[in-house]
Design an enzyme around this catalytic site. Structure first.
Site, PDB file in Angstrom:
ATOM      1  N   GLY A  46      44.339  44.759  49.324  1.00  0.00           N
ATOM      2  CA  GLY A  46      43.325  44.939  50.350  1.00  0.00           C
ATOM      3  C   GLY A  46      42.323  43.815  50.285  1.00  0.00           C
ATOM      4  CD  GLN A  51      37.180  41.532  48.610  1.00  0.00           C
ATOM      5  OE1 GLN A  51      37.818  42.285  49.327  1.00  0.00           O
ATOM      6  NE2 GLN A  51      37.528  41.301  47.351  1.00  0.00           N
ATOM      7  CB  CYS A  94      37.242  43.702  42.798  1.00  0.00           C
ATOM      8  SG  CYS A  94      36.583  43.104  44.356  1.00  0.00           S
ATOM      9  CG  LEU A  95      41.773  40.088  45.267  1.00  0.00           C
ATOM     10  CD1 LEU A  95      42.255  39.889  46.694  1.00  0.00           C
ATOM     11  CD2 LEU A  95      42.726  39.443  44.283  1.00  0.00           C
ATOM     12  CG  HIS A 136      38.088  48.572  46.254  1.00  0.00           C
ATOM     13  ND1 HIS A 136      38.065  48.471  44.876  1.00  0.00           N
ATOM     14  CD2 HIS A 136      37.839  47.312  46.710  1.00  0.00           C
ATOM     15  CE1 HIS A 136      37.810  47.211  44.525  1.00  0.00           C
ATOM     16  NE2 HIS A 136      37.680  46.485  45.619  1.00  0.00           N
ATOM     17  CD  GLU A 137      39.650  46.347  50.272  1.00  0.00           C
ATOM     18  OE1 GLU A 137      38.753  45.515  50.481  1.00  0.00           O
ATOM     19  OE2 GLU A 137      40.400  46.293  49.284  1.00  0.00           O
ATOM     20  CG  HIS A 140      34.553  44.933  49.091  1.00  0.00           C
ATOM     21  ND1 HIS A 140      33.851  44.179  48.181  1.00  0.00           N
ATOM     22  CD2 HIS A 140      35.788  45.115  48.548  1.00  0.00           C
ATOM     23  CE1 HIS A 140      34.630  43.919  47.130  1.00  0.00           C
ATOM     24  NE2 HIS A 140      35.806  44.487  47.320  1.00  0.00           N
TER      25      HIS A 140
HETATM   26 NI    NI Z   1      37.376  44.428  45.971  1.00  0.00          NI
END
Ligand code: NI
Length: 167
Positions: A46, A51, A94-95, A136-137, A140
């Site tokens: 995702g 991000q 998380c990226l 999670h997204e 963000h």
């Molecule tokens: Ni993340």
């Protein structure tokens, strides 16, 4: 399509409440295509627009497992419309937060509403890992990171890669 650079903590765009999308023109289409490519390249399950440094309410999710083949979801202006009372603790990463993993309690099932990339209404019922990714997204988009919610955070290298979501 092009890869975009992933933004890392402590970049302040990750802490901002992202702006609602009101225009579904070429700029949004390019952003979405780039986000999908960037997510797949990472690879992750995702990605939220902040991000890649864009403070807009756009998420992309692509997840599959042994039972469900991978499916791509693009949701603009997503909202959690319904959530189960039942929750589950699972491991997330998380990226935008390289090297860390954490145990996070999430609703087991959620119903997400929003718009498609063309502005049409969408509604997605998700459970299990897919529900976790959506939560999670959407976090963000509200400036919330998994580390804010985690009961325990540790080094990603100590986690079982099969049991961690990267998004
Ligand atoms: Ni993340």
């Amino acid at each position: 399509m092009a890869l975009r650079e992933i933004v890392y903590v402590p970049d302040e765009v990750l802490r901002r409440k992202a702006r609602p999308v009101t225009s579904f023109g070429g700029e949004l289409q390019t952003l979405i295509d780039d986000m999908v490519e960037t997510m797949r390249n990472a690879p992750g399950v995702g990605l939220a627009a902040p991000q890649v440094g864009v403070s807009s309410r756009v998420i992309v999710v692509e997840f599959g497992d042994e039972e469900v083949p991978p499916k791509l979801y693009v949701v603009v202006n997503p909202e959690i419309q319904k959530k189960s009372d039942e929750t589950l603790i699972g491991t997330e990463a998380c990226l935008s937060i390289p090297g860390l993993a954490g145990d996070v309690e999430r609703h087991l099932a959620v119903t997400v509403t929003g718009q498609s990339r063309r502005g049409q209404p969408v509604k997605i019922k998700a459970s299990g890992w897919l529900a976790r990714i959506f939560q999670h997204e959407i976090d963000h988009l509200n400036g919330i990171l998994f580390t804010d919610r985690a009961e325990r955070v540790w080094k990603l290298e100590e986690a079982d890669p099969e049991e961690v979501l990267l998004d």
